[in-house]
Write a protein that holds these residues in place. Structure first.
Motif, mmCIF file in Angstrom:
data_model
loop_
_atom_site.group_PDB
_atom_site.id
_atom_site.type_symbol
_atom_site.label_atom_id
_atom_site.label_comp_id
_atom_site.label_asym_id
_atom_site.label_seq_id
_atom_site.Cartn_x
_atom_site.Cartn_y
_atom_site.Cartn_z
ATOM 1 N N PRO A 114 0.811 -1.228 0.000
ATOM 2 C CA PRO A 114 0.000 0.000 0.000
ATOM 3 C C PRO A 114 0.843 1.276 0.000
ATOM 4 C CG PRO A 114 -0.931 -1.613 1.505
ATOM 5 C CD PRO A 114 0.397 -2.151 1.080
ATOM 6 N N ALA A 115 1.885 1.322 0.830
ATOM 7 C CA ALA A 115 2.732 2.517 0.868
ATOM 8 C C ALA A 115 3.462 2.713 -0.455
ATOM 9 C CB ALA A 115 3.731 2.415 2.018
ATOM 10 N N LEU A 116 3.912 1.633 -1.066
ATOM 11 C CA LEU A 116 4.596 1.738 -2.353
ATOM 12 C C LEU A 116 3.631 2.177 -3.440
ATOM 13 C CD1 LEU A 116 6.808 -1.466 -2.071
ATOM 14 C CD2 LEU A 116 7.615 0.905 -2.044
ATOM 15 N N ALA A 117 2.388 1.728 -3.380
ATOM 16 C CA ALA A 117 1.385 2.147 -4.364
ATOM 17 C C ALA A 117 1.137 3.646 -4.278
ATOM 18 C CB ALA A 117 0.085 1.370 -4.162
ATOM 19 N N LEU A 120 4.143 5.560 -5.771
ATOM 20 C CA LEU A 120 4.341 5.471 -7.217
ATOM 21 C C LEU A 120 3.118 5.921 -8.014
ATOM 22 C CD1 LEU A 120 6.183 2.036 -7.288
ATOM 23 C CD2 LEU A 120 7.203 4.287 -7.644
ATOM 24 N N ALA A 121 1.934 5.455 -7.633
ATOM 25 C CA ALA A 121 0.736 5.741 -8.426
ATOM 26 C C ALA A 121 -0.128 6.841 -7.839
ATOM 27 C CB ALA A 121 -0.100 4.469 -8.580
ATOM 28 N N GLY A 122 0.058 7.179 -6.562
ATOM 29 C CA GLY A 122 -0.733 8.225 -5.948
ATOM 30 C C GLY A 122 -1.883 7.677 -5.122
ATOM 31 N N PRO A 123 -2.530 8.519 -4.335
ATOM 32 C CA PRO A 123 -3.581 8.067 -3.411
ATOM 33 C C PRO A 123 -4.891 7.703 -4.084
ATOM 34 C CG PRO A 123 -3.359 10.448 -3.313
ATOM 35 C CD PRO A 123 -2.256 9.963 -4.209
ATOM 36 N N SER A 124 -5.094 8.072 -5.352
ATOM 37 C CA SER A 124 -6.374 7.800 -6.002
ATOM 38 C C SER A 124 -6.527 6.353 -6.441
ATOM 39 C CB SER A 124 -6.541 8.716 -7.218
ATOM 40 O OG SER A 124 -5.508 8.487 -8.165
ATOM 41 N N CYS A 125 -5.445 5.584 -6.470
ATOM 42 C CA CYS A 125 -5.502 4.189 -6.904
ATOM 43 C C CYS A 125 -5.694 3.270 -5.705
ATOM 44 C CB CYS A 125 -4.219 3.801 -7.643
ATOM 45 S SG CYS A 125 -3.972 4.691 -9.193
ATOM 46 N N GLN A 126 -6.514 2.247 -5.878
ATOM 47 C CA GLN A 126 -6.738 1.268 -4.821
ATOM 48 C C GLN A 126 -5.536 0.336 -4.734
ATOM 49 O OE1 GLN A 126 -9.368 1.201 -2.755
ATOM 50 N NE2 GLN A 126 -8.521 -0.535 -1.628
ATOM 51 N N PRO A 127 -4.791 0.351 -3.620
ATOM 52 C CA PRO A 127 -3.560 -0.445 -3.547
ATOM 53 C C PRO A 127 -3.856 -1.920 -3.324
ATOM 54 C CG PRO A 127 -3.925 0.642 -1.469
ATOM 55 C CD PRO A 127 -5.012 1.136 -2.388
ATOM 56 N N PRO A 128 -2.951 -2.794 -3.740
ATOM 57 C CA PRO A 128 -3.104 -4.214 -3.417
ATOM 58 C C PRO A 128 -2.798 -4.440 -1.944
ATOM 59 C CG PRO A 128 -1.028 -3.841 -4.568
ATOM 60 C CD PRO A 128 -1.751 -2.521 -4.556
ATOM 61 N N THR A 129 -3.631 -5.215 -1.275
ATOM 62 C CA THR A 129 -3.469 -5.441 0.163
ATOM 63 C C THR A 129 -3.352 -6.908 0.524
ATOM 64 O OG1 THR A 129 -5.874 -5.413 0.436
ATOM 65 C CG2 THR A 129 -4.700 -3.321 0.767
ATOM 66 N N GLN A 130 -3.533 -7.812 -0.439
ATOM 67 C CA GLN A 130 -3.459 -9.242 -0.187
ATOM 68 C C GLN A 130 -2.526 -9.890 -1.196
ATOM 69 O OE1 GLN A 130 -7.369 -10.968 -0.114
ATOM 70 N NE2 GLN A 130 -8.162 -9.506 1.371
ATOM 71 N N LEU A 147 2.610 -2.695 -13.372
ATOM 72 C CA LEU A 147 1.855 -3.588 -12.504
ATOM 73 C C LEU A 147 2.567 -3.629 -11.157
ATOM 74 C CD1 LEU A 147 1.765 -6.590 -15.016
ATOM 75 C CD2 LEU A 147 0.127 -4.718 -14.889
ATOM 76 N N LEU A 148 1.844 -3.374 -10.081
ATOM 77 C CA LEU A 148 2.374 -3.533 -8.733
ATOM 78 C C LEU A 148 1.657 -4.717 -8.111
ATOM 79 C CD1 LEU A 148 4.143 -2.487 -6.367
ATOM 80 C CD2 LEU A 148 2.179 -1.107 -5.667
ATOM 81 N N GLN A 149 2.404 -5.776 -7.811
ATOM 82 C CA GLN A 149 1.804 -6.993 -7.265
ATOM 83 C C GLN A 149 2.297 -7.250 -5.855
ATOM 84 O OE1 GLN A 149 2.239 -10.594 -9.627
ATOM 85 N NE2 GLN A 149 0.442 -11.478 -8.636
ATOM 86 N N ALA A 150 1.369 -7.481 -4.948
ATOM 87 C CA ALA A 150 1.703 -7.818 -3.567
ATOM 88 C C ALA A 150 1.986 -9.317 -3.474
ATOM 89 C CB ALA A 150 0.554 -7.447 -2.642
ATOM 90 N N VAL A 151 3.066 -9.655 -2.802
ATOM 91 C CA VAL A 151 3.465 -11.058 -2.657
ATOM 92 C C VAL A 151 3.899 -11.297 -1.213
ATOM 93 C CG1 VAL A 151 5.033 -12.881 -3.425
ATOM 94 C CG2 VAL A 151 4.218 -11.180 -5.067
#
Length: 390
Positions: A114-117, A120-130, A147-151
């Motif tokens: 979420p912090a990286l999202a 990089l992309a700004g607060p308007s984008c829904q970050p990956p959390t899972q 593409l930002l993927q949470a792993v």
């Protein structure tokens, strides 16, 4: 490319100028007068938010994007993101924008995604959390799809207390995990990796000095036998010790169908003759996600993990072992010291990207970054040193 270079440079300058007054040192400590402003300011806890590095504004999506021929993979953490942002202008202008049908996969630990999202992309984008969730966007400032993927990235519990040591140095477990085992285990297990023909593992501290002279996916498609394209080989050292022995243990486990014989040197050598220089390496996805490679990858990570977390195999020891297990070579492998053009390792299945010499180089990390990644502990007895460890 010029526009993207300027846009991304402005993001970095906004980051530097958006920080408030200098940090006030503790009593009794003198603040350095030169060369340390950014370091001191970075300690502030009330600094202004950083401007998103790749927003302008992006069109965000949480659905899986369409496949692309070429996928560039960077592992990002909170300790690496500013290094990546600093090199973004060169990445975009000299590399990303010169590739057709190309995407950039930024893999992040789930807790940090979420912090990286936001960065990089700004607060308007829904970050990956899972785990395995993806944020996809295409910023105006850089021509590729991101593409930002949470792993979920973590070392197995039984290796949690190990400290990696090799080649006269000690290494933190974070380094052994993020800069090593992840790229030859958990990355390969991601289904999203299979949507590309080729993927390129690129370190965040690689700096492009001039534009890449070709479309990498088109260049790599010229030879259907090529499975690895690299910028040089290095002689193996103590960081790769034991990987061939682990491979032989895997192959002797009593499988229902015995594996095909390996090349003679894979069967008998005590150590690898060489490894691929790991800061910029392209892999054919169908090979790295083939059943033999994935089975060996899981075995090495789950049953021979001391190689990653005690010996510091990194991401360079396993690919030659994968090739030993899954390929049969008719021309012998061998290597000479250094990054010259005469060395060979599976010459039938590899491609030396000679045209990239002088375009890509290993940028020296800051002392603060080195302190985060490597342990300040007494060094073991030195062994012969290898140039340019990635």
């Amino acid at each position: 490319p010029v526009t993207s270079h300027l846009s991304l440079s402005l993001s970095l300058s906004t980051y530097m100028s958006g920080i408030a007054s200098p940090y006030k040192p503790r009593r009794g400590r003198r603040r350095a007068k030169t060369g340390s402003d950014a370091q001191w300011r970075s300690r502030r806890t009330d600094a202004a938010p950083l401007a998103p590095a790749l927003a302008s504004p992006p069109q965000c999506s949480s659905s899986s994007p369409p496949p692309s021929r070429l996928l560039t993979v960077h592992l990002l953490t909170l300790s690496l993101v500013e290094e990546y942002v600093a090199n973004l202008p060169a990445f975009c202008a000299h590399y990303y924008e010169r590739q057709s049908n190309h995407s950039v996969l930024l893999v992040a630990p789930t807790a940090q995604a979420p912090a990286l999202a936001r960065r990089l992309a700004g607060p308007s984008c829904q970050p990956p959390t899972q785990h395995a969730q993806i944020l996809a966007w295409k910023p105006q400032a850089c021509g590729s799809r991101f593409l930002l993927q949470a792993v979920d990235i973590a070392a197995p519990r039984r290796y949690a207390q190990l400290q990696a040591s090799c080649n006269g140095r000690n290494w933190s477990q974070e380094y052994a995990l993020y800069s090593g085992s992840f790229f030859v285990s958990q990355l390969l297990w991601l289904p999203s990796l299979g949507d590309s023909d080729w993927y390129v593992k690129v370190d965040t501290d690689v700096v492009f000095q001039r534009p890449m002279p070709f479309d990498l996916s088109i260049e790599l498609a010229r030879d259907p036998k090529t499975v690895v394209a690299h910028t040089g080989l290095q002689p193996s050292n103590s960081c790769e010790r034991g990987v061939l022995q682990a491979l032989r243990r895997f192959r002797s486990r009593g499988a229902v169908r015995p594996p095909p014989p390996m090349s003679p040197w894979c069967e008998s050598a005590e150590s690898l003759p060489a490894v691929f220089y790991g800061n910029f390496v392209a892999y054919r996805t169908t090979f790295m996600r083939s059943k033999p490679v994935l089975e060996l990858s899981r075995y090495l990570y789950r049953h021979e993990g001391h190689g990653y977390f005690r010996y510091r195999w990194g991401d360079q020891a396993s690919p030659p072992a994968f090739m030993c297990h899954a390929l049969r070579e008719s021309a012998p492998s061998g290597a000479r010291t250094g990054l010259g053009g005469t060395e060979t390792l599976f010459p039938e299945y590899t491609r030396h990207l000679d045209a990239l010499r002088g375009l890509v180089f290993k940028h020296e990390r800051s002392s603060a970054m080195k302190k985060q990644l490597k342990l300040a502990t007494p060094k073991p007895t030195p062994t012969p040193k290898r140039e340019g460890v990635s």
